[in-house]
Scaffold this active site. Structure first.
Site, PDB file in Angstrom:
ATOM      1  N   THR A 123       0.829  -1.208   0.000  1.00 28.12           N
ATOM      2  CA  THR A 123       0.000   0.000   0.000  1.00 28.12           C
ATOM      3  C   THR A 123       0.862   1.257   0.000  1.00 28.12           C
ATOM      4  OG1 THR A 123      -1.526   1.279   1.389  1.00 28.12           O
ATOM      5  CG2 THR A 123      -0.137  -0.285   2.532  1.00 28.12           C
ATOM      6  N   ASP A 124       0.318   2.336  -0.533  1.00 26.85           N
ATOM      7  CA  ASP A 124       1.037   3.623  -0.486  1.00 26.85           C
ATOM      8  C   ASP A 124       1.156   4.157   0.946  1.00 26.85           C
ATOM      9  OD1 ASP A 124      -1.641   4.338  -0.092  1.00 26.85           O
ATOM     10  OD2 ASP A 124      -1.691   5.846  -1.685  1.00 26.85           O
ATOM     11  N   GLU A 125       0.351   3.598   1.876  1.00 20.26           N
ATOM     12  CA  GLU A 125       0.385   4.105   3.252  1.00 20.26           C
ATOM     13  C   GLU A 125       1.732   3.850   3.924  1.00 20.26           C
ATOM     14  OE1 GLU A 125      -3.005   3.523   5.713  1.00 20.26           O
ATOM     15  OE2 GLU A 125      -4.388   3.612   4.046  1.00 20.26           O
TER      16      GLU A 125
ATOM     17  N   TYR B 102      -1.461  -0.298  11.214  1.00 15.19           N
ATOM     18  CA  TYR B 102      -1.675  -1.011   9.945  1.00 15.19           C
ATOM     19  C   TYR B 102      -0.523  -0.758   8.975  1.00 15.19           C
ATOM     20  CZ  TYR B 102      -3.171  -1.512   5.089  1.00 15.19           C
ATOM     21  OH  TYR B 102      -3.202  -1.824   3.746  1.00 15.19           O
TER      22      TYR B 102
ATOM     23  N   LYS C  64       2.385  -3.273   7.377  1.00 15.44           N
ATOM     24  CA  LYS C  64       2.601  -3.478   5.929  1.00 15.44           C
ATOM     25  C   LYS C  64       4.048  -3.120   5.565  1.00 15.44           C
ATOM     26  CE  LYS C  64       0.006  -4.560   3.130  1.00 15.44           C
ATOM     27  NZ  LYS C  64      -0.433  -5.895   2.617  1.00 15.44           N
TER      28      LYS C  64
HETATM   29  P1  NAD Z   1      -9.855  -7.187   2.812  1.00 10.63           P
HETATM   30  O1  NAD Z   1      -9.807  -6.879   4.279  1.00 10.63           O
HETATM   31  O2  NAD Z   1     -11.092  -6.910   2.045  1.00 10.63           O
HETATM   32  O3  NAD Z   1      -9.534  -8.747   2.588  1.00 10.63           O
HETATM   33  C1  NAD Z   1      -8.522  -9.412   3.287  1.00 10.63           C
HETATM   34  C2  NAD Z   1      -8.694 -10.914   3.067  1.00 10.63           C
HETATM   35  O4  NAD Z   1      -7.617 -11.583   3.754  1.00 10.63           O
HETATM   36  C3  NAD Z   1      -9.992 -11.481   3.628  1.00 10.63           C
HETATM   37  O5  NAD Z   1     -10.588 -12.362   2.692  1.00 10.63           O
HETATM   38  C4  NAD Z   1      -9.552 -12.220   4.879  1.00 10.63           C
HETATM   39  O6  NAD Z   1     -10.390 -13.334   5.194  1.00 10.63           O
HETATM   40  C5  NAD Z   1      -8.154 -12.659   4.485  1.00 10.63           C
HETATM   41  N1  NAD Z   1      -7.291 -12.911   5.659  1.00 10.63           N
HETATM   42  C6  NAD Z   1      -7.130 -12.095   6.733  1.00 10.63           C
HETATM   43  N2  NAD Z   1      -6.297 -12.672   7.620  1.00 10.63           N
HETATM   44  C7  NAD Z   1      -5.899 -13.857   7.080  1.00 10.63           C
HETATM   45  C8  NAD Z   1      -5.033 -14.885   7.513  1.00 10.63           C
HETATM   46  N3  NAD Z   1      -4.406 -14.827   8.703  1.00 10.63           N
HETATM   47  N4  NAD Z   1      -4.835 -15.959   6.711  1.00 10.63           N
HETATM   48  C9  NAD Z   1      -5.477 -16.036   5.505  1.00 10.63           C
HETATM   49  N5  NAD Z   1      -6.334 -15.098   5.052  1.00 10.63           N
HETATM   50  C10 NAD Z   1      -6.544 -14.015   5.833  1.00 10.63           C
HETATM   51  O7  NAD Z   1      -8.597  -6.447   2.202  1.00 10.63           O
HETATM   52  P2  NAD Z   1      -8.438  -5.685   0.800  1.00 10.63           P
HETATM   53  O8  NAD Z   1      -8.942  -4.312   0.943  1.00 10.63           O
HETATM   54  O9  NAD Z   1      -8.949  -6.557  -0.277  1.00 10.63           O
HETATM   55  O10 NAD Z   1      -6.843  -5.597   0.732  1.00 10.63           O
HETATM   56  C11 NAD Z   1      -6.093  -6.696   0.200  1.00 10.63           C
HETATM   57  C12 NAD Z   1      -4.617  -6.363   0.251  1.00 10.63           C
HETATM   58  O11 NAD Z   1      -4.370  -5.176  -0.502  1.00 10.63           O
HETATM   59  C13 NAD Z   1      -4.089  -6.088   1.656  1.00 10.63           C
HETATM   60  O12 NAD Z   1      -2.805  -6.662   1.757  1.00 10.63           O
HETATM   61  C14 NAD Z   1      -4.006  -4.569   1.731  1.00 10.63           C
HETATM   62  O13 NAD Z   1      -2.981  -4.162   2.603  1.00 10.63           O
HETATM   63  C15 NAD Z   1      -3.685  -4.224   0.297  1.00 10.63           C
HETATM   64  N6  NAD Z   1      -4.155  -2.884  -0.165  1.00 10.63           N
HETATM   65  C16 NAD Z   1      -5.470  -2.518   0.015  1.00 10.63           C
HETATM   66  C17 NAD Z   1      -5.902  -1.286  -0.483  1.00 10.63           C
HETATM   67  C18 NAD Z   1      -7.341  -0.852  -0.334  1.00 10.63           C
HETATM   68  O14 NAD Z   1      -7.668   0.287  -0.708  1.00 10.63           O
HETATM   69  N7  NAD Z   1      -8.246  -1.678   0.150  1.00 10.63           N
HETATM   70  C19 NAD Z   1      -5.003  -0.440  -1.124  1.00 10.63           C
HETATM   71  C20 NAD Z   1      -3.660  -0.837  -1.270  1.00 10.63           C
HETATM   72  C21 NAD Z   1      -3.266  -2.087  -0.788  1.00 10.63           C
HETATM   73  O1  TDX Z   2     -16.124   6.628   8.570  1.00 12.52           O
HETATM   74  C1  TDX Z   2     -15.132   7.096   7.989  1.00 12.52           C
HETATM   75  N1  TDX Z   2     -15.001   8.448   7.853  1.00 12.52           N
HETATM   76  C2  TDX Z   2     -13.932   9.044   7.263  1.00 12.52           C
HETATM   77  O2  TDX Z   2     -13.859  10.275   7.166  1.00 12.52           O
HETATM   78  C3  TDX Z   2     -14.100   6.264   7.449  1.00 12.52           C
HETATM   79  C4  TDX Z   2     -14.180   4.766   7.562  1.00 12.52           C
HETATM   80  C5  TDX Z   2     -13.031   6.872   6.839  1.00 12.52           C
HETATM   81  N2  TDX Z   2     -12.935   8.224   6.760  1.00 12.52           N
HETATM   82  C6  TDX Z   2     -11.761   8.834   6.098  1.00 12.52           C
HETATM   83  C7  TDX Z   2     -10.418   8.338   6.591  1.00 12.52           C
HETATM   84  C8  TDX Z   2      -9.549   8.398   5.352  1.00 12.52           C
HETATM   85  O3  TDX Z   2      -8.992   9.688   5.225  1.00 12.52           O
HETATM   86  O4  TDX Z   2     -11.831   8.457   4.727  1.00 12.52           O
HETATM   87  C9  TDX Z   2     -10.528   8.160   4.201  1.00 12.52           C
HETATM   88  C10 TDX Z   2     -10.528   6.729   3.687  1.00 12.52           C
HETATM   89  O5  TDX Z   2     -10.621   5.887   4.821  1.00 12.52           O
HETATM   90  P1  TDX Z   2     -10.649   4.291   4.661  1.00 12.52           P
HETATM   91  O6  TDX Z   2     -11.715   3.921   3.687  1.00 12.52           O
HETATM   92  O7  TDX Z   2     -10.681   3.704   6.030  1.00 12.52           O
HETATM   93  O8  TDX Z   2      -9.255   4.027   3.916  1.00 12.52           O
HETATM   94  P2  TDX Z   2      -7.751   4.388   4.310  1.00 12.52           P
HETATM   95  O9  TDX Z   2      -7.592   4.544   5.769  1.00 12.52           O
HETATM   96  O10 TDX Z   2      -7.311   5.526   3.440  1.00 12.52           O
HETATM   97  O11 TDX Z   2      -6.998   3.017   3.866  1.00 12.52           O
HETATM   98  C11 TDX Z   2      -7.390   2.317   2.652  1.00 12.52           C
HETATM   99  O12 TDX Z   2      -6.491   2.589   1.598  1.00 12.52           O
HETATM  100  C12 TDX Z   2      -5.177   2.078   1.708  1.00 12.52           C
HETATM  101  C13 TDX Z   2      -7.430   0.806   2.919  1.00 12.52           C
HETATM  102  O13 TDX Z   2      -8.333   0.537   3.985  1.00 12.52           O
HETATM  103  C14 TDX Z   2      -6.055   0.254   3.222  1.00 12.52           C
HETATM  104  O14 TDX Z   2      -6.117  -1.167   3.355  1.00 12.52           O
HETATM  105  C15 TDX Z   2      -5.155   0.608   2.055  1.00 12.52           C
HETATM  106  O15 TDX Z   2      -3.840   0.192   2.324  1.00 12.52           O
END
Ligand code: NAD
Ligand code: TDX
Length: 340
Positions: A128-130, A155, A159
């Protein structure tokens, strides 16, 4: 010709789930194994359309279970791995960091050990970019692959730790790895604890939308389908040991995102409720994707077309998100937002 075996971890979640379906359809000559523990964030109902396909297989396993993981690698001899499985929600990491270390750090290390032991030809780590921390509001600054890692939340620290382990296994043992660092995703099957699906589901139910602080924080939104094409490209064309940033120059303040959704659903901005800010809330994320574009990546969606597609999807798939928000999620929401 022997069929190639692709292991996808976390394929029951949001991005992993979209990637599993994309790969099962695109590569009928690959055997695709979705390995997932099925935590609160994972569900298999999203795979009803592919579960009978002969190139799709599901394995329930914890990536932090060394014996279970090694048994799978011994039996299946995977050729490549795309590793998504993680605890992914920043707010949950602030309340309860420990599981983030176990899954994201220890789990990744166990997978790396197994990949090394069984000589996989590519380990693609989805990050992630975070991990870069935050940018200020100067719109001409971006995260590049050279930006130092300065994670701010438990988090993002977990990562970043996993990214460093992946790098170390390449440098020390010569494991063929790539790391991708993507900006915020959105699209079908996004779990409704995250801002966009939370807003869509609550606005559709005429409920208030909690906006942290003053809503001025900026995220760089990428449609999940464009993330899938980026990962496919890096898996097949990425140079071993390299990091690739993924993002499409779609920066929006949180308030702009929420207002866009409210307008598209023809509701009132009175639904916006400013609430206490997230602890350590990163100000701004923005990706410079030049390196990935040079590899040939060309995203399809901008934020306007992507959010329209996503809202339509949530309107057509109410039963999926309604079943989630009626379950354990209700207790999470009450606790997180101090609702009586
Ligand atoms: P998500 O939370 O929707 O899904 C995570 C999945 O991992 C779930 O299916 C969960 O059951 C599984 N999991 C959790 N713990 C586990 C374990 N111990 N063993 C096996 N499986 C397990 O997450 P997402 O939003 O789809 O993100 C997927 C990946 O992408 C993550 O690594 C996250 O850091 C990365 N990522 C997410 C975003 C975003 O915006 N959501 C952006 C950049 C990177
Ligand atoms: O209720 C809310 N109100 C609010 O203002 C929530 C849930 C979020 N927010 C804000 C926080 C952030 O600035 O919105 C923005 C987005 O929040 P999230 O959807 O929780 O995402 P973020 O924290 O940016 O992280 C997401 O992007 C990077 C994913 O959850 C991560 O897994 C990924 O790595």
């Amino acid at each position: 010709m022997t069929r190639r075996k692709l292991l996808i971890t976390g394929g029951a979640g949001f991005i992993g789930g979209n990637f599993v379906r994309y790969m099962v359809d695109k590569y009928p000559d690959y055997d695709i194994y979705n390995l997932d523990l099925l935590t609160y964030a994972g569900d298999l109902s999203k795979h009803q359309n592919i579960e009978k396909k002969t190139n799709y297989h599901f394995i329930q396993c914890d990536i932090a279970n060394r014996e279970g993981i090694f048994n799978r690698f011994k039996n299946e001899k995977f050729d490549f791995i795309v590793h998504f499985a993680a605890e992914s929600h920043v707010d949950r990491s602030i309340t309860d960091p420990e599981i983030f270390i176990k899954t994201n750090v220890m789990g990744t290390q166990i997978l790396l050990d197994a990949a090394k032991e069984y000589n996989v030809s590519k380990f693609l780590h989805v990050s992630t970019d975070e991990v870069y921390g935050e940018l200020d509001f100067n719109p001409s600054t971006f995260f590049t692959e050279e930006t130092p890692l300065q994670p701010n939340s438990p988090y993002s620290a977990s990562k970043a730790s996993s990214d460093l382990l992946v790098r170390a296994y390449h440098e020390t043992y010569g494991l063929p790895v790539n790391i991708t660092r993507c900006s915020n995703n959105y699209g079908p099957y996004h779990f409704p604890e995250k801002l966009i699906p939370l807003t869509i589901s609550r606005v559709l139910n005429d409920q208030t939308v909690p906006v942290y602080g003053n809503g001025a924080n900026i995220r760089d939104w990428l449609h999940v389908f464009d993330h899938c094409t980026a990962l496919d490209l890096v898996l097949h064309e990425g140079k071993d040991g390299e990091v690739y940033n993924v993002g499409g120059h779609n920066e929006r303040t949180n308030l702009e995102v929420v207002k866009t959704i409210i307008k598209a659903l023809d509701k009132s901005n009175d639904l916006i409720e400013f609430v206490e800010d997230r602890l350590g809330h990163d100000k701004r994320y923005a990706i410079d994707p030049t390196k990935l574009e040079a590899l040939g990546w060309d995203p399809t969606y901008n934020f306007d077309t992507g959010i329209e597609q996503t809202i339509e999807w949530y309107l057509s798939n109410k039963e999926w998100w309604e079943s989630i928000i009626s379950g354990e999620y209700r207790e999470y929401f009450k606790k997180q937002y101090s609702v009586k």
